[in-house]
Design a protein around this motif. Structure first.
Motif, PDB file in Angstrom:
ATOM      1  N   ALA A   9       0.809  -1.212   0.000  1.00  0.00           N
ATOM      2  CA  ALA A   9       0.000   0.000   0.000  1.00  0.00           C
ATOM      3  C   ALA A   9       0.852   1.276   0.000  1.00  0.00           C
ATOM      4  O   ALA A   9       0.314   2.359   0.064  1.00  0.00           O
ATOM      5  CB  ALA A   9      -0.915  -0.006   1.219  1.00  0.00           C
ATOM      6  N   THR A  10       2.163   1.135  -0.039  1.00  0.00           N
ATOM      7  CA  THR A  10       3.128   2.252   0.007  1.00  0.00           C
ATOM      8  C   THR A  10       3.127   2.978   1.347  1.00  0.00           C
ATOM      9  O   THR A  10       3.603   4.099   1.460  1.00  0.00           O
ATOM     10  CB  THR A  10       2.903   3.303  -1.110  1.00  0.00           C
ATOM     11  OG1 THR A  10       1.658   3.964  -0.871  1.00  0.00           O
ATOM     12  CG2 THR A  10       2.908   2.701  -2.479  1.00  0.00           C
ATOM     13  N   MET A  11       2.552   2.347   2.373  1.00  0.00           N
ATOM     14  CA  MET A  11       2.602   2.972   3.689  1.00  0.00           C
ATOM     15  C   MET A  11       3.945   2.699   4.353  1.00  0.00           C
ATOM     16  O   MET A  11       4.351   3.416   5.259  1.00  0.00           O
ATOM     17  CB  MET A  11       1.499   2.411   4.585  1.00  0.00           C
ATOM     18  CG  MET A  11       0.141   3.009   4.336  1.00  0.00           C
ATOM     19  SD  MET A  11      -0.962   2.584   5.670  1.00  0.00           S
ATOM     20  CE  MET A  11      -2.183   1.655   4.821  1.00  0.00           C
TER      21      MET A  11
ATOM     22  N   ALA B 132       2.071  10.117  -4.397  1.00  0.00           N
ATOM     23  CA  ALA B 132       0.701  10.615  -4.194  1.00  0.00           C
ATOM     24  C   ALA B 132      -0.167  10.341  -5.415  1.00  0.00           C
ATOM     25  O   ALA B 132      -1.345  10.032  -5.305  1.00  0.00           O
ATOM     26  CB  ALA B 132       0.732  12.107  -3.883  1.00  0.00           C
ATOM     27  N   LYS B 133       0.461  10.442  -6.612  1.00  0.00           N
ATOM     28  CA  LYS B 133      -0.292  10.205  -7.838  1.00  0.00           C
ATOM     29  C   LYS B 133      -0.831   8.775  -7.906  1.00  0.00           C
ATOM     30  O   LYS B 133      -1.904   8.523  -8.437  1.00  0.00           O
ATOM     31  CB  LYS B 133       0.622  10.456  -9.045  1.00  0.00           C
ATOM     32  CG  LYS B 133       0.188  11.666  -9.851  1.00  0.00           C
ATOM     33  CD  LYS B 133       1.099  11.845 -11.019  1.00  0.00           C
ATOM     34  CE  LYS B 133       1.556  13.282 -11.068  1.00  0.00           C
ATOM     35  NZ  LYS B 133       2.743  13.470 -11.875  1.00  0.00           N
TER      36      LYS B 133
ATOM     37  N   ARG C  95      -1.405   6.762  -5.212  1.00  0.00           N
ATOM     38  CA  ARG C  95      -2.373   6.486  -4.146  1.00  0.00           C
ATOM     39  C   ARG C  95      -3.742   7.004  -4.557  1.00  0.00           C
ATOM     40  O   ARG C  95      -3.888   8.123  -5.014  1.00  0.00           O
ATOM     41  CB  ARG C  95      -1.960   7.182  -2.864  1.00  0.00           C
ATOM     42  CG  ARG C  95      -0.741   6.573  -2.228  1.00  0.00           C
ATOM     43  CD  ARG C  95      -0.374   7.395  -1.041  1.00  0.00           C
ATOM     44  NE  ARG C  95       0.670   6.755  -0.254  1.00  0.00           N
ATOM     45  CZ  ARG C  95       1.247   7.332   0.787  1.00  0.00           C
ATOM     46  NH1 ARG C  95       0.862   8.544   1.152  1.00  0.00           N
ATOM     47  NH2 ARG C  95       2.173   6.709   1.455  1.00  0.00           N
ATOM     48  N   GLY C  96      -4.755   6.220  -4.338  1.00  0.00           N
ATOM     49  CA  GLY C  96      -6.112   6.692  -4.583  1.00  0.00           C
ATOM     50  C   GLY C  96      -6.529   6.630  -6.043  1.00  0.00           C
ATOM     51  O   GLY C  96      -7.708   6.626  -6.344  1.00  0.00           O
TER      52      GLY C  96
ATOM     53  N   TYR D  70      -8.125   1.832  -1.511  1.00  0.00           N
ATOM     54  CA  TYR D  70      -7.956   1.249  -0.173  1.00  0.00           C
ATOM     55  C   TYR D  70      -9.282   1.040   0.510  1.00  0.00           C
ATOM     56  O   TYR D  70     -10.182   1.850   0.410  1.00  0.00           O
ATOM     57  CB  TYR D  70      -7.125   2.167   0.713  1.00  0.00           C
ATOM     58  CG  TYR D  70      -5.759   2.444   0.188  1.00  0.00           C
ATOM     59  CD1 TYR D  70      -4.716   1.546   0.411  1.00  0.00           C
ATOM     60  CD2 TYR D  70      -5.511   3.601  -0.535  1.00  0.00           C
ATOM     61  CE1 TYR D  70      -3.453   1.813  -0.082  1.00  0.00           C
ATOM     62  CE2 TYR D  70      -4.255   3.873  -1.021  1.00  0.00           C
ATOM     63  CZ  TYR D  70      -3.230   2.980  -0.800  1.00  0.00           C
ATOM     64  OH  TYR D  70      -1.992   3.236  -1.284  1.00  0.00           O
TER      65      TYR D  70
ATOM     66  N   PHE E 231     -10.323   0.182   4.469  1.00  0.00           N
ATOM     67  CA  PHE E 231      -9.721   0.014   5.794  1.00  0.00           C
ATOM     68  C   PHE E 231     -10.692  -0.701   6.730  1.00  0.00           C
ATOM     69  O   PHE E 231     -11.908  -0.646   6.546  1.00  0.00           O
ATOM     70  CB  PHE E 231      -9.389   1.365   6.406  1.00  0.00           C
ATOM     71  CG  PHE E 231      -8.483   2.198   5.572  1.00  0.00           C
ATOM     72  CD1 PHE E 231      -7.109   2.077   5.687  1.00  0.00           C
ATOM     73  CD2 PHE E 231      -9.000   3.122   4.675  1.00  0.00           C
ATOM     74  CE1 PHE E 231      -6.274   2.868   4.929  1.00  0.00           C
ATOM     75  CE2 PHE E 231      -8.164   3.908   3.915  1.00  0.00           C
ATOM     76  CZ  PHE E 231      -6.793   3.783   4.036  1.00  0.00           C
TER      77      PHE E 231
ATOM     78  N   GLU F  52     -12.571   4.543   7.822  1.00  0.00           N
ATOM     79  CA  GLU F  52     -11.838   5.804   7.589  1.00  0.00           C
ATOM     80  C   GLU F  52     -12.565   6.736   6.642  1.00  0.00           C
ATOM     81  O   GLU F  52     -11.952   7.414   5.813  1.00  0.00           O
ATOM     82  CB  GLU F  52     -10.407   5.539   7.083  1.00  0.00           C
ATOM     83  CG  GLU F  52      -9.544   4.702   8.000  1.00  0.00           C
ATOM     84  CD  GLU F  52      -9.280   5.323   9.371  1.00  0.00           C
ATOM     85  OE1 GLU F  52      -9.489   6.531   9.542  1.00  0.00           O
ATOM     86  OE2 GLU F  52      -8.882   4.557  10.275  1.00  0.00           O
TER      87      GLU F  52
ATOM     88  N   PRO G 163     -11.221  10.823  -3.777  1.00  0.00           N
ATOM     89  CA  PRO G 163     -10.031  10.459  -4.568  1.00  0.00           C
ATOM     90  C   PRO G 163     -10.008  11.172  -5.921  1.00  0.00           C
ATOM     91  O   PRO G 163      -8.955  11.572  -6.396  1.00  0.00           O
ATOM     92  CB  PRO G 163     -10.178   8.950  -4.762  1.00  0.00           C
ATOM     93  CG  PRO G 163     -11.082   8.505  -3.689  1.00  0.00           C
ATOM     94  CD  PRO G 163     -12.006   9.649  -3.407  1.00  0.00           C
TER      95      PRO G 163
ATOM     96  N   HIS H  46      -7.276  14.105  -7.150  1.00  0.00           N
ATOM     97  CA  HIS H  46      -6.463  13.951  -8.357  1.00  0.00           C
ATOM     98  C   HIS H  46      -6.912  14.871  -9.480  1.00  0.00           C
ATOM     99  O   HIS H  46      -6.571  14.658 -10.645  1.00  0.00           O
ATOM    100  CB  HIS H  46      -6.446  12.492  -8.802  1.00  0.00           C
ATOM    101  CG  HIS H  46      -5.681  11.627  -7.851  1.00  0.00           C
ATOM    102  ND1 HIS H  46      -6.303  10.851  -6.894  1.00  0.00           N
ATOM    103  CD2 HIS H  46      -4.354  11.461  -7.666  1.00  0.00           C
ATOM    104  CE1 HIS H  46      -5.382  10.232  -6.179  1.00  0.00           C
ATOM    105  NE2 HIS H  46      -4.193  10.587  -6.624  1.00  0.00           N
TER     106      HIS H  46
ATOM    107  N   ARG I  79     -15.765   4.353  -2.511  1.00  0.00           N
ATOM    108  CA  ARG I  79     -14.675   5.310  -2.599  1.00  0.00           C
ATOM    109  C   ARG I  79     -13.409   4.643  -3.153  1.00  0.00           C
ATOM    110  O   ARG I  79     -12.674   5.240  -3.941  1.00  0.00           O
ATOM    111  CB  ARG I  79     -14.386   5.903  -1.216  1.00  0.00           C
ATOM    112  CG  ARG I  79     -13.272   6.912  -1.243  1.00  0.00           C
ATOM    113  CD  ARG I  79     -13.014   7.524   0.107  1.00  0.00           C
ATOM    114  NE  ARG I  79     -12.471   6.543   1.050  1.00  0.00           N
ATOM    115  CZ  ARG I  79     -12.219   6.799   2.323  1.00  0.00           C
ATOM    116  NH1 ARG I  79     -12.496   8.004   2.807  1.00  0.00           N
ATOM    117  NH2 ARG I  79     -11.724   5.884   3.114  1.00  0.00           N
TER     118      ARG I  79
ATOM    119  N   LEU J 269      -5.384   8.474   0.279  1.00  0.00           N
ATOM    120  CA  LEU J 269      -6.184   8.594  -0.943  1.00  0.00           C
ATOM    121  C   LEU J 269      -5.446   9.374  -2.016  1.00  0.00           C
ATOM    122  O   LEU J 269      -6.003   9.676  -3.064  1.00  0.00           O
ATOM    123  CB  LEU J 269      -7.520   9.265  -0.637  1.00  0.00           C
ATOM    124  CG  LEU J 269      -8.464   8.467   0.258  1.00  0.00           C
ATOM    125  CD1 LEU J 269      -9.694   9.264   0.575  1.00  0.00           C
ATOM    126  CD2 LEU J 269      -8.845   7.154  -0.409  1.00  0.00           C
ATOM    127  N   GLY J 270      -4.205   9.746  -1.722  1.00  0.00           N
ATOM    128  CA  GLY J 270      -3.390  10.359  -2.766  1.00  0.00           C
ATOM    129  C   GLY J 270      -3.155  11.845  -2.603  1.00  0.00           C
ATOM    130  O   GLY J 270      -2.600  12.467  -3.502  1.00  0.00           O
TER     131      GLY J 270
END
Lengths: 260, 685
Positions: free
Chosen positions: A58-60, A84-85, A87-88, A93, A95, A99, A113, A117, A160, B593-594
């Motif tokens: 998840a890049t966390m 960031a690009k 993610r979402g 995701y 949870f 969230e 999301p 973007h 979402r 969420l980015g």
């Protein structure tokens, strides 16, 4: 099989915590692939490393070594705006605790999301209607999370996760905070979306019931893959798959020494 | 061991929470600044000339101290609440590990005391420096010069500062930890989660918004129309309507934000919806704090306006430095003596005398003069009915004869203050009224425009259209309410016993004044003059009186204004940060969420700006009406004083710019803190 056929490749991922003598390995060189349209479950007892694995994908978390390739791109090396690009938009995701932002309406939450973007939400109206129908939340679109039930919240969170049409949806114990009825509804919805739209889902869970909706399950122990189960297609019922899952869990519970 | 633990925790707090310590230091400074007023250079000086008045003012300090205690309590309370909320999780863990509630309570109190001592250690030197700075700046500003400055420490003030601060600090933390000790460990552990989302029904929201706006407008109108009557019932009504209007307005404001968002969010990108919703939620949860902050800022603005106008108003024009009474020969010989000559710029006789009209027991053979300003009274009575008119007519009928002032004397006075002299035509005289009586000057000026006439010894004289108001002599206690400036021939003819008392005015050399500062210069010459046998009055005493008003009124209102402003801003800032902390998981979700870190920073920054702007803008609008009606009713700036409109605008402008800079610095500080919070979130990942 071409490389591009593999949606997600986890290659030799190690994750170490601590230093020197305190060093412990949460992931110990784990390797597996996820194919497009797959509904992959990851199971394991607590401390097995499954959440660390999901966080790495998840890049966390950054893996100590190894690669996580999404559509051939090493996302574990991404940073800042590049990350960031992804993610979402490329990764959705879901949870355990939903969230949802509780000061935004369901519709605003689902659109988040896209607006992050830079997509004009007006263009997504059709999509949001479709998702609302699929997840049976069209009634609560203009309500705030505090006015919704737990099941509705998680289904809104699922909408979402899907709104930006991501390459993969990562779900972390999505049924963890739901009662059995709502858990079943959610899993049915996810599974139907996986089947009809071919959305790839990677789900971490320790709920055998939820896992029985998957097409393949990886069992993790001590940071490595310890067992793999595949639903037999066609023909195997969810119930019989569930039975097989329970058997493996029982073996896991008994400890690997007894099995291997 | 326990003490070591407390010290270690306290050190951690200092490192992590600058806002907390800044708030504590500010409260210490607030206490010391007011308590050390008696030690300020200006006050020490004033004690020598206006000891009674100063003693009365110093008696008022305990009241100000009490007011400060009350408001500083809120500051310290919120600072500590922010601090304790920050550590709630930690306290929950202590309890779960088996720490007794009693011990936790003792630990928190111990830390509070220790933190308080550290804050005192930082705050006291800062406040000493700060009060010295104020002392130096005021003495420089009023021309006392800074040569005689000595470092003065008010030990009593210092003692009371420490006492007040510790009391406030302990009380605030006591209340807070009492509330906290009632909570279950699980609540403490999960304190970081936000409050249950509250939703205000939109009908209620719109209703309170509308009602608030109506009540506020009503308060504005009432204030402008009726505040000048100085009726306490009306005053209470205006206060009540205004305060409830402000509260209702803030209560309903979230509905307005919600509507705007609904309209905007359907086609917006980025974090706009989130930012707007955060703001809406903040306003919805904190409406009462916002209203209180807004009212405090309003009070601060009114205090500033009052303080500034007093300070400006007090600088009345200095026309004469010394006035002598006696024979020309004596006076001139002293003023031209070698000792005094270098300091004297100019001296001239000031001829003024009461008009002598006939009276019952006057000695025979005295020339009888007659006087009447019936025509002037007629002109006045033609004006619209008002309080000013009523008073003016009463005064004119009461004072049947005016003072006479010789034209040459008055022209010399005008010349010495670089003003153009009066030119009187045949059968023309000019009207004089001291600036102290400025209450009806506007009306009088209006009447003079129609060139009313007066009658002296059956001859008509025309009054010229300008009203003259400069002080005639050095002693400000001598003022003339109504006088006539007449040509010298006429003066001599009307006042026969001109020998009897001629006053002589003297002005100090301007270079000397510039070099020494007015007060020091006057002090020095005063010393020289006291050696002579001359009877004289100096501007010094009246300046002392003015200074006293300036310091008593200006200093205290500016002080209170500053304190209200700081408290309002700190409460606002801390409230925002507390809300941000309790909703920090949202920022985490957004980043998943980015949303980039940069966009999260910006979202929070925009929230902070709006949060402050909402409160300040409503306070500013109210303050326009508040200051307008205040200046209208208490007449702080005499309309006839030599103050040019440009000076007033310039001062107001500077005050406004200082206010804006102050706010920007505050907002910037809160933004930095908010950025830090978001940065921490990023690290968790």
């Amino acid at each position: 099989m071409k490389i591009s056929d593999k949606l997600l490749q986890v290659q030799e991922v190690h994750k170490l915590y601590g230093e020197g003598q305190n060093e412990t390995a949460a992931l110990n060189g784990i390797t597996f692939d996820v194919l497009p349209g797959e509904f992959l479950g990851i199971m394991g007892s607590s401390g097995s490393g499954k959440t660390t694995l999901l966080n790495c994908i998840a890049t966390m978390l950054k893996p100590t070594s190894g690669k996580v390739l999404l559509e051939g791109q090493n996302i574990s090396s991404f940073r800042g705006s590049h990350l960031a690009k992804y993610r979402g938009s490329k990764i959705g995701y879901l949870f355990q605790e939903f969230e949802l932002l509780d000061n935004l309406t369901a519709r605003e939450n689902i659109l988040l999301p896209l607006s992050i973007h830079g997509v004009n939400p007006k263009k997504a109206e059709e999509l949001i209607q479709k998702l609302a129908k699929q997840f049976d939340i069209d009634e609560v679109l203009n309500k705030f999370p505090s006015q919704m039930s737990g099941g509705q919240k998680q289904r809104a969170a699922a909408a979402r996760a899907l709104i930006s049409n991501p390459s993969i949806v990562l779900a972390d114990e999505p049924t963890g905070a739901l009662d059995t009825k709502n858990a079943k509804i959610l899993m049915e919805k996810l599974s139907s979306i996986n089947e009809t739209d071919g959305t790839t889902i990677l789900m971490v869970t320790h709920d055998a019931n939820a896992a029985s909706f998957c097409s393949r399950i990886l069992f993790i122990q001590d940071g490595v893959i310890f067992h793999e189960l595949r639903k037999k297609v066609p023909g195997e019922s969810r119930n019989s798959f569930y039975e097989r899952i329970l058997t493996v869990i029982a073996q896991l519970g008994g400890g690997s020494i007894n099995v291997l | 061991m326990f003490f070591e633990f407390i010290k270690r925790n306290s050190r951690k707090v200092r490192k992590e929470n600058g806002v907390y310590f800044a708030s504590l230091a500010i409260s210490i400074i607030a206490f010391y600044v007011i308590l050390s007023l008696g030690e300020q250079d200006v006050m020490v000086y004033l004690k020598t000339i206006e000891s009674d008045a100063v003693a009365k003012l110093l008696l008022m300090i305990p009241v100000l101290y009490a007011v400060s205690l009350f408001f500083v309590f809120f500051l310290v309370y919120f600072a500590n609440r922010y601090q304790l909320q920050h550590r709630s999780h930690e306290f929950g863990i202590y309890l779960m590990m088996g720490m007794e509630r009693k011990k936790l309570f003792a630990m928190i109190m111990g830390e509070t005391l220790w933190n308080g001592l550290v804050a005192l250690f930082i705050g006291i030197p800062v406040s000493l420096f700060f009060t010295e700075l104020i002392s130096l700046v005021t003495s420089k500003l009023i021309g006392m010069g800074i040569i005689g400055h000595r470092l003065r420490i008010s030990w009593e003030g210092l003692g009371l500062t420490v006492f007040g601060f510790i009391i406030v600090q302990i009380l605030a933390v006591f209340i807070l930890s009492l509330r906290m000790s009632k909570k279950e460990p699980v609540d403490l552990l999960n304190e970081q989660k936000g409050k249950e989302q509250r939703i205000l029904s939109s009908a209620w929201g719109w209703l309170s918004l509308l009602l608030g706006a109506v009540l506020l407008s009503a308060a504005y109108i009432l204030a402008i129309l009726f505040l000048r009557n100085l009726d306490y019932r009306m005053f209470t009504l205006i206060l009540f309507v205004g305060i409830s209007g402000t509260f209702l307005l803030f209560r309903g404001l979230s509905s307005l934000i919600g509507r705007w968002l609904k309209y905007k969010s359907s086609n917006s990108t980025g974090l706009l919806t989130f930012t707007g919703r955060q703001l809406q939620e903040n306003v919805l949860h904190q409406w009462s704090s916002l209203a209180i902050s807004s009212l405090l800022i309003l009070v601060a603005m009114v205090c500033f306006a009052y303080g500034i106008s007093i300070t400006l108003g007090a600088v009345s024009d200095r026309t004469v430095d010394f006035t002598f009474e006696g024979s020309e020969k004596e006076i001139v010989s002293v003023l031209t003596s070698d000792k005094l000559k270098p300091y004297v710029k100019d001296y001239y006789p000031m001829k003024l005398h009461h008009f002598q009209s006939s009276y019952a027991e006057m000695p025979k053979n005295t020339a009888t003069n007659t006087f009447s300003w019936e025509k002037l009274e007629e002109s006045v009575s033609e004006e619209k009915d008002s309080k000013e008119k009523e008073n003016l007519l009463r005064d004119l009928s009461y004072q049947s004869t005016p003072y006479l002032i010789s034209l040459s004397s008055y022209n010399t006075l005008l010349k010495s203050t670089n003003k153009s002299p009066i030119v009187l035509g045949a059968h023309e005289v000019a009207m004089y009224s001291n600036e102290r009586f400025s209450f009806f000057h506007d009306l009088l000026r209006k009447v003079l425009k129609s060139y009313p006439t007066i009658v002296i010894n059956e001859e008509q004289y025309r009054l010229i259209s300008t009203l003259y108001t400069s002080n005639l002599v050095a002693d400000r206690a001598i003022t003339i309410s109504y006088g006539l400036i007449v040509p010298d021939d006429m003066y001599n003819a009307l006042i026969e016993s001109s020998e009897e008392s001629v006053l002589w005015n003297m002005l100090l050399d301007s270079n000397f004044v510039r070099k020494k500062g007015l007060m020091q210069a006057m002090h020095q010459v005063d010393g020289l003059l006291s050696l002579s046998a001359l009877k004289y009055e100096s501007y010094l005493t009246s300046m002392g009186r003015q200074l006293f008003y300036m310091v008593a009124g200006g200093y205290t209102t500016l002080y209170l204004g500053m304190m209200f402003l700081i408290i309002a801003n700190t409460v606002l800032g801390l409230k925002f940060l507390m809300q941000q902390r309790s909703t920090r998981h949202r920022y985490f979700t957004l980043s998943m969420l980015g949303a980039s870190v940069k966009s999260l920073y910006w979202s929070a920054r925009i929230q902070i700006w709006w949060y402050f702007v909402l409160v300040i803008s409503i306070a500013l609008i109210s303050s326009i009406f508040g200051i307008w009606s205040m200046l209208g009713s208490f007449l702080v700036i005499p309309t006839t004083s030599n103050l040019k409109i440009s000076t007033i605008i310039l001062t107001t402008g500077i005050a406004l710019i200082v206010f804006i800079i102050f706010e920007i610095i505050y907002i910037w500080m809160i933004q930095r803190k908010s950025d830090e919070e978001i940065k921490i979130l990023q690290k968790i990942q």
